[in-house]
Design a protein around this motif. Structure first.
Motif, PDB file in Angstrom:
ATOM      1  N   VAL A   1       0.793  -1.418   0.391  1.00 38.94           N
ATOM      2  CA  VAL A   1       0.174   0.165  -0.404  1.00 38.94           C
ATOM      3  C   VAL A   1       0.773   1.163  -0.095  1.00 38.94           C
ATOM      4  CG1 VAL A   1      -1.626  -1.696   1.355  1.00 38.94           C
ATOM      5  CG2 VAL A   1       0.500  -0.118   2.705  1.00 38.94           C
ATOM      6  N   THR A   2       0.078   2.593  -0.805  1.00 41.54           N
ATOM      7  CA  THR A   2       1.075   3.101  -0.400  1.00 41.54           C
ATOM      8  C   THR A   2       1.727   4.338   0.873  1.00 41.54           C
ATOM      9  OG1 THR A   2      -0.953   5.036  -0.498  1.00 41.54           O
ATOM     10  CG2 THR A   2      -0.213   4.852  -2.278  1.00 41.54           C
ATOM     11  N   GLU A   3       2.668   4.515   0.965  1.00 46.04           N
ATOM     12  CA  GLU A   3       2.589   5.006   2.403  1.00 46.04           C
ATOM     13  C   GLU A   3       2.203   6.251   2.905  1.00 46.04           C
ATOM     14  OE1 GLU A   3       6.855   5.632   5.610  1.00 46.04           O
ATOM     15  OE2 GLU A   3       6.896   5.913   3.188  1.00 46.04           O
ATOM     16  N   ILE A   4       2.196   6.540   4.218  1.00 39.61           N
ATOM     17  CA  ILE A   4       1.041   8.088   4.699  1.00 39.61           C
ATOM     18  C   ILE A   4       2.814   8.423   5.594  1.00 39.61           C
ATOM     19  CG2 ILE A   4      -0.776   8.875   6.000  1.00 39.61           C
ATOM     20  CD1 ILE A   4      -1.551   7.589   3.403  1.00 39.61           C
ATOM     21  N   VAL A   5       2.593   9.728   5.472  1.00 39.04           N
ATOM     22  CA  VAL A   5       3.911   9.900   6.066  1.00 39.04           C
ATOM     23  C   VAL A   5       3.214  11.033   6.841  1.00 39.04           C
ATOM     24  CG1 VAL A   5       5.775  11.872   6.079  1.00 39.04           C
ATOM     25  CG2 VAL A   5       5.335  10.523   4.214  1.00 39.04           C
ATOM     26  N   GLY A   6       2.914  11.011   7.738  1.00 39.58           N
ATOM     27  CA  GLY A   6       2.496  11.492   8.857  1.00 39.58           C
ATOM     28  C   GLY A   6       3.361  11.393  10.636  1.00 39.58           C
ATOM     29  N   ARG A   7       2.274  11.798  11.724  1.00 40.85           N
ATOM     30  CA  ARG A   7       2.948  11.797  12.598  1.00 40.85           C
ATOM     31  C   ARG A   7       1.518  10.847  13.272  1.00 40.85           C
ATOM     32  NH1 ARG A   7      -0.276  15.225  15.244  1.00 40.85           N
ATOM     33  NH2 ARG A   7      -0.964  17.496  14.733  1.00 40.85           N
ATOM     34  N   THR A   8       1.677  10.273  14.844  1.00 36.20           N
ATOM     35  CA  THR A   8       0.381  10.177  15.946  1.00 36.20           C
ATOM     36  C   THR A   8      -0.187  11.229  15.971  1.00 36.20           C
ATOM     37  OG1 THR A   8       1.953   7.794  16.596  1.00 36.20           O
ATOM     38  CG2 THR A   8       0.379   8.322  18.058  1.00 36.20           C
ATOM     39  N   PRO A   9      -1.556  10.913  16.440  1.00 37.13           N
ATOM     40  CA  PRO A   9      -2.055  12.104  16.695  1.00 37.13           C
ATOM     41  C   PRO A   9      -2.288  12.454  17.783  1.00 37.13           C
ATOM     42  CG  PRO A   9      -3.612  10.126  15.561  1.00 37.13           C
ATOM     43  CD  PRO A   9      -2.209  10.201  15.616  1.00 37.13           C
ATOM     44  N   ARG A  10      -1.827  13.687  18.313  1.00 36.12           N
ATOM     45  CA  ARG A  10      -1.928  14.359  19.211  1.00 36.12           C
ATOM     46  C   ARG A  10      -3.679  14.365  20.288  1.00 36.12           C
ATOM     47  NH1 ARG A  10       2.054  17.801  16.791  1.00 36.12           N
ATOM     48  NH2 ARG A  10       3.426  16.869  16.758  1.00 36.12           N
ATOM     49  N   LEU A  11      -4.087  14.039  21.095  1.00 34.58           N
ATOM     50  CA  LEU A  11      -5.055  13.672  22.264  1.00 34.58           C
ATOM     51  C   LEU A  11      -5.492  14.657  22.917  1.00 34.58           C
ATOM     52  CD1 LEU A  11      -6.174  11.543  19.903  1.00 34.58           C
ATOM     53  CD2 LEU A  11      -6.957  10.684  21.707  1.00 34.58           C
ATOM     54  N   PRO A  12      -5.812  16.022  22.939  1.00 33.34           N
ATOM     55  CA  PRO A  12      -7.660  15.879  22.084  1.00 33.34           C
ATOM     56  C   PRO A  12      -7.398  16.897  21.176  1.00 33.34           C
ATOM     57  CG  PRO A  12      -7.888  17.566  23.657  1.00 33.34           C
ATOM     58  CD  PRO A  12      -7.062  16.881  23.714  1.00 33.34           C
ATOM     59  N   ALA A  13      -5.946  17.709  20.272  1.00 31.25           N
ATOM     60  CA  ALA A  13      -6.516  18.158  19.346  1.00 31.25           C
ATOM     61  C   ALA A  13      -6.875  17.542  18.066  1.00 31.25           C
ATOM     62  CB  ALA A  13      -5.047  19.317  19.237  1.00 31.25           C
ATOM     63  N   ASP A  14      -6.488  16.048  17.669  1.00 29.66           N
ATOM     64  CA  ASP A  14      -6.008  16.015  16.888  1.00 29.66           C
ATOM     65  C   ASP A  14      -8.043  15.409  16.477  1.00 29.66           C
ATOM     66  OD1 ASP A  14      -4.445  16.724  14.818  1.00 29.66           O
ATOM     67  OD2 ASP A  14      -2.725  15.405  16.243  1.00 29.66           O
ATOM     68  N   MET A  15      -8.922  15.274  17.735  1.00 31.56           N
ATOM     69  CA  MET A  15      -9.946  14.696  17.388  1.00 31.56           C
ATOM     70  C   MET A  15     -10.846  14.608  16.058  1.00 31.56           C
ATOM     71  SD  MET A  15      -9.853  11.389  19.471  1.00 31.56           S
ATOM     72  CE  MET A  15     -11.418  11.182  18.723  1.00 31.56           C
ATOM     73  N   PRO A  16     -10.923  16.574  15.965  1.00 31.37           N
ATOM     74  CA  PRO A  16     -12.178  17.020  15.127  1.00 31.37           C
ATOM     75  C   PRO A  16     -11.429  16.069  13.971  1.00 31.37           C
ATOM     76  CG  PRO A  16     -10.831  18.673  16.703  1.00 31.37           C
ATOM     77  CD  PRO A  16     -10.244  17.490  16.870  1.00 31.37           C
ATOM     78  N   ALA A  17      -9.958  15.789  13.351  1.00 29.36           N
ATOM     79  CA  ALA A  17      -9.407  15.910  12.409  1.00 29.36           C
ATOM     80  C   ALA A  17      -9.235  14.575  11.868  1.00 29.36           C
ATOM     81  CB  ALA A  17      -7.636  15.776  12.106  1.00 29.36           C
ATOM     82  N   ILE A  18      -9.599  13.189  13.267  1.00 26.58           N
ATOM     83  CA  ILE A  18     -10.334  12.170  13.103  1.00 26.58           C
ATOM     84  C   ILE A  18     -11.492  12.160  12.694  1.00 26.58           C
ATOM     85  CG2 ILE A  18     -10.356  10.438  14.568  1.00 26.58           C
ATOM     86  CD1 ILE A  18      -7.466  10.972  15.999  1.00 26.58           C
ATOM     87  N   ALA A  19     -12.389  12.751  12.976  1.00 25.39           N
ATOM     88  CA  ALA A  19     -13.737  12.905  13.060  1.00 25.39           C
ATOM     89  C   ALA A  19     -14.231  13.549  11.292  1.00 25.39           C
ATOM     90  CB  ALA A  19     -14.415  13.960  14.068  1.00 25.39           C
ATOM     91  N   ARG A  20     -12.918  14.322  10.723  1.00 22.81           N
ATOM     92  CA  ARG A  20     -13.226  14.781   9.642  1.00 22.81           C
ATOM     93  C   ARG A  20     -12.785  12.825   8.690  1.00 22.81           C
ATOM     94  NH1 ARG A  20     -12.254  18.917  11.632  1.00 22.81           N
ATOM     95  NH2 ARG A  20      -9.544  18.774  11.201  1.00 22.81           N
ATOM     96  N   ALA A  21     -11.608  12.317   9.183  1.00 19.98           N
ATOM     97  CA  ALA A  21     -11.279  10.695   8.689  1.00 19.98           C
ATOM     98  C   ALA A  21     -12.709  10.011   8.562  1.00 19.98           C
ATOM     99  CB  ALA A  21     -10.373  10.371   8.911  1.00 19.98           C
TER     100      ALA A  21
END
Length: 326
Positions: A96-116
């Protein structure tokens, strides 16, 4: 690594792939190894066992279908190739294609997870969903899964208070199971925050599609935000407040059609209980069979999993978590 390299070089365009291009990635989960193909932007997902209890061919076909179906969401890796089970690769592998990114930081990244998750939940359900499961009543199917796994509570080393609270929650889940019709969408199932990566633009990507099926979206919302999930990955290791969970739910509702948000709202609390029981019963099994379930897991990760199981199966923790829906 040798059989994986041999299988990769049989793919069109990979005959000249050097063996030293394969770079093992740190083990994070219990079911897969991951190997980066340096310079290619690709990752090989090598199953160690099937958490769904499927035979190797069926398990790999399921995962391949999941990646193909979810690709249209724009929040999952793309499937490039499927390596069949064989000598040295008993469960096969996916490229599969590699996703370049970091582990989520909670709670700040929860809205981004919601959108995904919203992007996944907006996808249509195909006329023929096979080979992905599509139970007629996804809530009844989830309760049935909990009932099957509940036997592990008997085998786990639980205090009398913990067992009493769990039995009370099982009884309440049976009595309060919402009846249909239910909203049905693609669901990631294993949507704990550790299965997401956040890229440089702040976009969240869902990376572990092994259990993708068709079901009630509230399952995903629960599994992404419950204490049992936000504490699962040691790199995440967070606990959300009620207000932070509400913000997460609101971000998801803003990103899906109003009709879907309205249909899901009534299921948020009952599905939260059922999803928690699904995880809790699985972790009861882990507390007895962790070494057998994932042999070769690095000791620091195993120690974290063992400690997490001990924590969430304590009466005090059970009492605190179930306030979410009481």
């Amino acid at each position: 690594m040798t059989p994986l390299h041999a299988a990769l070089t049989r793919l069109p365009g990979f005959a000249a792939l050097p063996a030293d291009a394969l770079e093992p990635m740190p083990l994070k989960g219990v079911a897969h190894d991951h190997v980066r193909l340096r310079g290619h932007g690709l990752v090989a997902r090598v199953p160690r066992w099937s958490q769904m209890g499927l035979d190797p061919v069926a398990a790999l076909d399921h995962q391949a279908a999941a990646f193909r179906r979810a690709e249209a969401s724009g929040h999952t890796p793309h499937l490039v190739a499927q390596l069949p089970p064989g000598e040295g690769l008993p469960m096969g592998a996916l490229l599969v294609t590699e996703i370049v990114g970091r582990t989520p930081r909670l709670p700040a990244d929860m809205p981004a997870i919601a959108r995904a998750l919203a992007a996944l939940h907006r996808l249509p359900v195909p006329t023929d969903p096979a080979p992905l499961p599509a139970p007629t009543d996804p809530v009844a199917a989830l309760l049935a899964q909990v009932e099957r796994q509940a036997d592990w509570f008997t085998h786990a080393d639980l205090s009398a208070d913990a067992r009493r609270l769990i039995d009370a929650e099982l009884d309440a889940a049976r009595a309060a199971r919402p009846t249909g019709p239910h909203p049905v969408t693609p669901v990631g199932v294993d949507t704990h925050p550790g299965n997401f990566l956040v890229d440089a633009e702040g976009k969240a990507w869902f990376t572990d599609l092994e259990k993708l099926q068709y079901g009630h979206p509230a399952m995903d919302l629960a599994h992404a935000s419950l204490y049992t999930s936000t504490k699962w990955d040691p790199a995440v290791d967070a606990a959300l407040t009620d207000a932070e969970v509400a913000t997460f739910h609101a971000a998801w509702a803003d990103a899906v059609p109003t009709a879907l948000a309205d249909a899901v709202r009534a299921g948020l609390k009952p599905l939260r209980r059922l999803t928690w029981l699904r995880t809790l019963s699985w972790m009861a099994r882990w507390s007895r069979e962790g070494a057998a379930l994932s042999p070769g897991m690095p000791e620091p990760l195993r120690a974290h999993m063992d400690a997490h199981a001990a924590d969430i199966l304590r009466a005090e923790r059970i009492e605190r978590v179930r306030r979410d829906w009481q």
